[in-house]
Scaffold this motif. Structure first.
Motif, PDB file in Angstrom:
ATOM      1  N   ASP A  61       0.818  -1.213   0.000  1.00  0.00           N
ATOM      2  CA  ASP A  61       0.000   0.000   0.000  1.00  0.00           C
ATOM      3  C   ASP A  61       0.848   1.258   0.000  1.00  0.00           C
ATOM      4  N   THR A  62       1.976   1.229   0.688  1.00  0.00           N
ATOM      5  CA  THR A  62       2.875   2.387   0.713  1.00  0.00           C
ATOM      6  C   THR A  62       3.421   2.662  -0.683  1.00  0.00           C
ATOM      7  N   ALA A  63       3.811   1.606  -1.394  1.00  0.00           N
ATOM      8  CA  ALA A  63       4.345   1.779  -2.749  1.00  0.00           C
ATOM      9  C   ALA A  63       3.284   2.315  -3.700  1.00  0.00           C
ATOM     10  N   VAL A  64       2.065   1.782  -3.618  1.00  0.00           N
ATOM     11  CA  VAL A  64       0.974   2.261  -4.476  1.00  0.00           C
ATOM     12  C   VAL A  64       0.668   3.722  -4.145  1.00  0.00           C
ATOM     13  N   HIS A  65       0.634   4.051  -2.864  1.00  0.00           N
ATOM     14  CA  HIS A  65       0.370   5.434  -2.430  1.00  0.00           C
ATOM     15  C   HIS A  65       1.468   6.373  -2.916  1.00  0.00           C
ATOM     16  N   ASP A  66       2.735   5.998  -2.708  1.00  0.00           N
ATOM     17  CA  ASP A  66       3.847   6.866  -3.088  1.00  0.00           C
ATOM     18  C   ASP A  66       3.917   7.075  -4.606  1.00  0.00           C
ATOM     19  N   ALA A  67       3.659   6.015  -5.363  1.00  0.00           N
ATOM     20  CA  ALA A  67       3.643   6.146  -6.829  1.00  0.00           C
ATOM     21  C   ALA A  67       2.513   7.076  -7.258  1.00  0.00           C
ATOM     22  N   SER A  68       1.369   6.936  -6.619  1.00  0.00           N
ATOM     23  CA  SER A  68       0.217   7.786  -6.952  1.00  0.00           C
ATOM     24  C   SER A  68       0.485   9.240  -6.604  1.00  0.00           C
ATOM     25  N   GLU A  69       1.090   9.475  -5.456  1.00  0.00           N
ATOM     26  CA  GLU A  69       1.430  10.858  -5.067  1.00  0.00           C
ATOM     27  C   GLU A  69       2.423  11.473  -6.048  1.00  0.00           C
ATOM     28  N   GLU A  70       3.392  10.691  -6.500  1.00  0.00           N
ATOM     29  CA  GLU A  70       4.362  11.173  -7.488  1.00  0.00           C
ATOM     30  C   GLU A  70       3.665  11.545  -8.790  1.00  0.00           C
ATOM     31  N   TYR A  71       2.745  10.691  -9.235  1.00  0.00           N
ATOM     32  CA  TYR A  71       2.085  10.926 -10.518  1.00  0.00           C
ATOM     33  C   TYR A  71       1.022  12.019 -10.458  1.00  0.00           C
ATOM     34  N   LYS A  72       0.644  12.435  -9.271  1.00  0.00           N
ATOM     35  CA  LYS A  72      -0.254  13.587  -9.150  1.00  0.00           C
ATOM     36  C   LYS A  72       0.453  14.879  -9.529  1.00  0.00           C
ATOM     37  N   HIS A  73       1.778  14.814  -9.670  1.00  0.00           N
ATOM     38  CA  HIS A  73       2.576  15.985 -10.020  1.00  0.00           C
ATOM     39  C   HIS A  73       3.214  15.847 -11.401  1.00  0.00           C
ATOM     40  N   ARG A  74       2.718  14.934 -12.204  1.00  0.00           N
ATOM     41  CA  ARG A  74       3.304  14.702 -13.527  1.00  0.00           C
ATOM     42  C   ARG A  74       2.299  14.960 -14.636  1.00  0.00           C
ATOM     43  N   MET A  75       2.835  15.422 -15.744  1.00  0.00           N
ATOM     44  CA  MET A  75       2.061  15.602 -16.960  1.00  0.00           C
ATOM     45  C   MET A  75       1.926  14.241 -17.630  1.00  0.00           C
ATOM     46  N   HIS A  76       0.789  13.924 -18.163  1.00  0.00           N
ATOM     47  CA  HIS A  76       0.569  12.647 -18.846  1.00  0.00           C
ATOM     48  C   HIS A  76       1.146  12.726 -20.246  1.00  0.00           C
ATOM     49  N   SER A  77       1.889  11.713 -20.640  1.00  0.00           N
ATOM     50  CA  SER A  77       2.446  11.612 -21.983  1.00  0.00           C
ATOM     51  C   SER A  77       2.109  10.223 -22.512  1.00  0.00           C
ATOM     52  N   LEU A  78       1.391  10.164 -23.607  1.00  0.00           N
ATOM     53  CA  LEU A  78       0.897   8.896 -24.138  1.00  0.00           C
ATOM     54  C   LEU A  78       2.007   7.868 -24.360  1.00  0.00           C
ATOM     55  N   CYS A  79       3.160   8.313 -24.829  1.00  0.00           N
ATOM     56  CA  CYS A  79       4.226   7.375 -25.177  1.00  0.00           C
ATOM     57  C   CYS A  79       5.301   7.200 -24.114  1.00  0.00           C
ATOM     58  N   CYS A  80       5.475   8.177 -23.234  1.00  0.00           N
ATOM     59  CA  CYS A  80       6.636   8.131 -22.339  1.00  0.00           C
ATOM     60  C   CYS A  80       6.309   8.054 -20.852  1.00  0.00           C
ATOM     61  N   ASP A  81       5.287   8.704 -20.405  1.00  0.00           N
ATOM     62  CA  ASP A  81       4.977   8.754 -18.973  1.00  0.00           C
ATOM     63  C   ASP A  81       3.466   8.642 -18.816  1.00  0.00           C
ATOM     64  N   ASN A  82       2.984   7.420 -18.683  1.00  0.00           N
ATOM     65  CA  ASN A  82       1.548   7.160 -18.740  1.00  0.00           C
ATOM     66  C   ASN A  82       1.109   6.218 -17.619  1.00  0.00           C
ATOM     67  N   CYS A  83      -0.076   5.654 -17.754  1.00  0.00           N
ATOM     68  CA  CYS A  83      -0.629   4.763 -16.724  1.00  0.00           C
ATOM     69  C   CYS A  83       0.266   3.548 -16.478  1.00  0.00           C
ATOM     70  N   HIS A  84       0.899   3.039 -17.517  1.00  0.00           N
ATOM     71  CA  HIS A  84       1.803   1.901 -17.356  1.00  0.00           C
ATOM     72  C   HIS A  84       3.021   2.307 -16.523  1.00  0.00           C
ATOM     73  N   SER A  85       3.508   3.525 -16.734  1.00  0.00           N
ATOM     74  CA  SER A  85       4.660   4.032 -15.986  1.00  0.00           C
ATOM     75  C   SER A  85       4.318   4.180 -14.509  1.00  0.00           C
ATOM     76  N   HIS A  86       3.105   4.606 -14.228  1.00  0.00           N
ATOM     77  CA  HIS A  86       2.638   4.743 -12.848  1.00  0.00           C
ATOM     78  C   HIS A  86       2.667   3.385 -12.141  1.00  0.00           C
ATOM     79  N   VAL A  87       2.132   2.353 -12.787  1.00  0.00           N
ATOM     80  CA  VAL A  87       2.136   1.012 -12.209  1.00  0.00           C
ATOM     81  C   VAL A  87       3.569   0.502 -12.062  1.00  0.00           C
TER      82      VAL A  87
END
Length: 147
Positions: A61-87
């Motif tokens: 849960d800590t890892a899922v939370h920390d990854a989610s908090e990090e991605y709340k501060h990122r711009m979505h990029s279809l090819c480089c930084d996306n939902c797969h990158s978050h997981v």
């Protein structure tokens, strides 16, 4: 994992907490909680909590939370930084399967290998539009080549 019409083998991806709440990087600066961006999952890959090598009783849960908090501060990029990158970040933070090399390509491949559809209807909904589109393209190609 959620289906896509043009590339059904890729799809949208999220990761669950230990209580089953899905977190997904749904768009720029936004991680949704239990409300996936493209609807309910069509496919899933059940991960083994025993494969978490990070320390602490709530490492998953800590890892899922920390990854989610990090991605709340990122711009979505279809090819480089996306939902797969978050997981992938969540899996890297928990050192799932004793690895910190998770990325979107590996996740896509593993989901194709180990993923299971939630139902026959989900399989059909995922692949039928792609097969129909492919059929139209092939038919048009054949008609044009016969001329």
């Amino acid at each position: 994992m959620k289906d896509r019409w043009f590339f059904p083998f890729i799809g949208h991806m999220g990761i669950c907490t230990s209580t089953g709440i899905i977190r997904d990087f749904a768009g720029p600066y936004y991680v949704s909680e239990d409300n996936m961006a493209f609807g309910k999952p069509a496919k899933y890959w059940k991960l083994d909590p025993a494969q978490v090598y990070a320390s602490g009783p709530n490492a998953w849960d800590t890892a899922v939370h920390d990854a989610s908090e990090e991605y709340k501060h990122r711009m979505h990029s279809l090819c480089c930084d996306n939902c797969h990158s978050h997981v992938a970040l969540a899996l890297n933070l928990m050192r799932y399967n004793n690895s910190t090399n998770w990325n979107m390509v590996i996740l896509c491949f593993f989901c194709m290998l180990y993923g299971k559809y939630v139902s026959i209807g989900a399989f059909v909904k995922t692949w039928l539009p792609f097969v129909l589109l492919l059929g139209v393209i092939l038919t048009i190609s054949l008609v044009l080549n016969l001329r």
